[in-house]
Scaffold this motif. Sequence first.
Motif, short mmCIF file in Angstrom:
data_model
loop_
_atom_site.label_atom_id
_atom_site.label_comp_id
_atom_site.label_asym_id
_atom_site.label_seq_id
_atom_site.Cartn_x
_atom_site.Cartn_y
_atom_site.Cartn_z
N ILE A 102 -14.67 10.46 3.87
CA ILE A 102 -14.99 9.04 3.67
C ILE A 102 -14.56 8.54 2.29
CG2 ILE A 102 -16.87 7.36 3.55
CD1 ILE A 102 -18.25 8.91 5.81
N PRO A 103 -14.95 9.20 1.18
CA PRO A 103 -14.47 8.71 -0.13
C PRO A 103 -12.94 8.80 -0.25
CG PRO A 103 -15.70 10.77 -0.38
CD PRO A 103 -15.94 10.29 1.01
N PHE A 104 -12.34 9.83 0.33
CA PHE A 104 -10.88 9.95 0.29
C PHE A 104 -10.23 8.77 1.03
CE2 PHE A 104 -6.94 11.47 2.39
CZ PHE A 104 -6.18 11.70 1.25
N ALA A 105 -10.80 8.43 2.19
CA ALA A 105 -10.27 7.31 2.98
C ALA A 105 -10.37 6.00 2.21
CB ALA A 105 -11.02 7.21 4.31
N LYS A 106 -11.46 5.80 1.50
CA LYS A 106 -11.65 4.56 0.73
C LYS A 106 -10.61 4.43 -0.38
CE LYS A 106 -16.58 3.94 1.70
NZ LYS A 106 -17.97 4.01 1.18
N ILE A 107 -10.32 5.53 -1.04
CA ILE A 107 -9.30 5.50 -2.11
C ILE A 107 -7.93 5.20 -1.53
CG2 ILE A 107 -8.09 6.94 -3.80
CD1 ILE A 107 -10.79 8.46 -4.15
N ALA A 108 -7.58 5.89 -0.44
CA ALA A 108 -6.25 5.72 0.17
C ALA A 108 -6.05 4.31 0.72
CB ALA A 108 -6.06 6.75 1.28
N THR A 109 -7.06 3.76 1.36
CA THR A 109 -6.90 2.43 1.96
C THR A 109 -6.85 1.34 0.90
OG1 THR A 109 -9.31 2.34 2.33
CG2 THR A 109 -7.93 3.04 4.18
N LYS A 110 -7.51 1.56 -0.24
CA LYS A 110 -7.41 0.58 -1.34
C LYS A 110 -5.98 0.52 -1.89
CE LYS A 110 -12.21 0.40 -2.95
NZ LYS A 110 -13.19 0.83 -3.97
N LYS A 111 -5.31 1.66 -1.91
CA LYS A 111 -3.91 1.69 -2.36
C LYS A 111 -3.03 0.88 -1.41
CE LYS A 111 -4.03 6.18 -4.72
NZ LYS A 111 -3.54 7.58 -4.69
N VAL A 112 -3.29 1.01 -0.12
CA VAL A 112 -2.52 0.25 0.88
C VAL A 112 -2.78 -1.25 0.70
CG1 VAL A 112 -2.25 -0.24 3.34
CG2 VAL A 112 -2.49 2.13 2.56
N GLN A 113 -4.04 -1.62 0.54
CA GLN A 113 -4.40 -3.04 0.38
C GLN A 113 -3.76 -3.65 -0.87
OE1 GLN A 113 -8.60 -2.40 0.57
NE2 GLN A 113 -8.72 -2.71 2.79
N LYS A 114 -3.55 -2.81 -1.86
CA LYS A 114 -2.95 -3.30 -3.12
C LYS A 114 -1.55 -3.82 -2.88
CE LYS A 114 -2.41 -1.90 -7.95
NZ LYS A 114 -2.54 -0.78 -8.92
N TRP A 115 -0.70 -3.02 -2.15
CA TRP A 115 0.66 -3.53 -1.91
C TRP A 115 0.68 -4.60 -0.81
CZ3 TRP A 115 2.01 -3.01 3.04
CH2 TRP A 115 1.71 -1.84 3.76
N ALA A 116 -0.30 -4.51 0.12
CA ALA A 116 -0.34 -5.50 1.21
C ALA A 116 -0.62 -6.90 0.67
CB ALA A 116 -1.39 -5.10 2.23
N LYS A 117 -1.32 -6.97 -0.47
CA LYS A 117 -1.63 -8.26 -1.09
C LYS A 117 -0.46 -8.81 -1.91
CE LYS A 117 -6.63 -7.49 -1.22
NZ LYS A 117 -7.80 -7.13 -2.06
#
Length: 499
Positions: A9-24
């Motif tokens: 769960i914490p690993f998933a949160k870190i990884a998805t935040k990285k994706v959201q960063k470029w998606a924005k």
Amino acid sequence: MSIKSFFAIPFAKIATKKVQKWAKKPFETQEKVFKNLISEGRKTAFGKDHNFDKIATYEDFKKQVKVTDYEGLRPYVDRMVAGESDVLWKGKPLYYAKTSGTTSGAKYIPITKESMPTHIKAARNALLFYIVEKNDASFVDGKMIFLQGSPVLENKNGVKLGRLSGIVAHYVPQYLLKNRLPSWETNCIEDWDTKVNAVVEETVNEDMTVISGIPSWVQMYFEKLIEKTGKKVSELFPNFNFFIYGGVNFEPYKNKFESLIGKKIDYIELYPASEGFIAYQDTQTEKGMLLQLDSGIFYEFIPATEFFDENPTRISIKDVKIGVNYVIILNTTAGLWGYNIGDTVEFTSTKPYRIKVTGRIKHFISAFGEHVIGKEVEKALNDSIKGTNINISEFTVAPQVNPASGLPYHEWFIEFENEPENLEEFAEKVDTSMQEQNIYYFDLIEGKILRKLVIRKVKKGGFHEYMKSIGKFGGQNKIPQLSDNRKIADVLQDFLVEE
């Protein structure tokens, strides 16, 4: 909860935040990808032949690189396959993904050390988004199955060659290997019937939590499980709560799947191609799949209505609009330039950029100028089965231009699991939906150029028998859901229910 699921769960949160960063930052992200592609491409034979040293902007690129397909790039691919380096991308590929071509026989799609990781990362991130959204990673403690091609690879002048799914099988993360089924030996079985039976034997007594594959082939696996045990899939696998798929629109199969499973589950759609992992579903609450803008692919789009024009509009992500049907064009770190993979897509969102696959640019019906596309056919079926117990196993549509009598029509070949009580009423509903969606089709019906569609019932298992008869029986082969000719339709006459 195991340690593995606890830390997921914490690993998933870190990884998805990285994706959201470029998606924005979609434009900045794609500009960065573009500049890297041009910089690296200058060192290649293709880049030298197409004046990459003169390219500074996207407008420059369009002047130097025309839209093409595999046949257009084939002279370069042939040089690579013969062993030459620095042809489409620096060095030599890591792999060739072997796919079936309609006009060119087998196609060899290069996968490089730069492009390979993006295939793995995107598939992983789709699961991580699901974990974050559900705040639950318990599925990682169960068994996972990915129905795919054989991982046995050939050698082509020092480069490994195989199906994409077989190549990807070599990259399963270490922490998932113990959870993964089927066994390596079963995965290597080439005959699909034998393979599915072996998968059933290996999985029937396991705690399956994740199942993935092309719907029509997973459906076959489910049916064999039920045939063996007499139990619904959810009874056999009570912790199976979501299904991962790609390659086709799942909606026409959904009723059938939920009947076999015995309960409603979640679905994660992926858009992987040998040419690149293009998109994946990042949420259960919004339509569409997140376009992978940070995966070494610079995307272009051409309105499908203009694609066969002499000078069609060709745009980048900046100029796309929601609801327009586009042909998607790729430029990749595997050395594919201005490459048309043949798919059409539609944007469902631009904040972030999400797409849905609407069909194939070659898979349409316009025998009379009706311009019917896959999305319309799928919606017509979905509209007609909604709220009923009708289940459809498989279907395809073709024009009947020269009927024995009467006006021409569209001929729908459907394999029903649960068929409608009144086939004529069902056909009427499907036709009404088609007319509502497509003004050209409506006009042709009204103008007595076409008569309303006709449904032919394919016998149970008929599509599988058809695929066997043409040598394409297996987990990566799909039936085109519509075509502008009678090539499939004429053969399917041998697999119809006898009236």
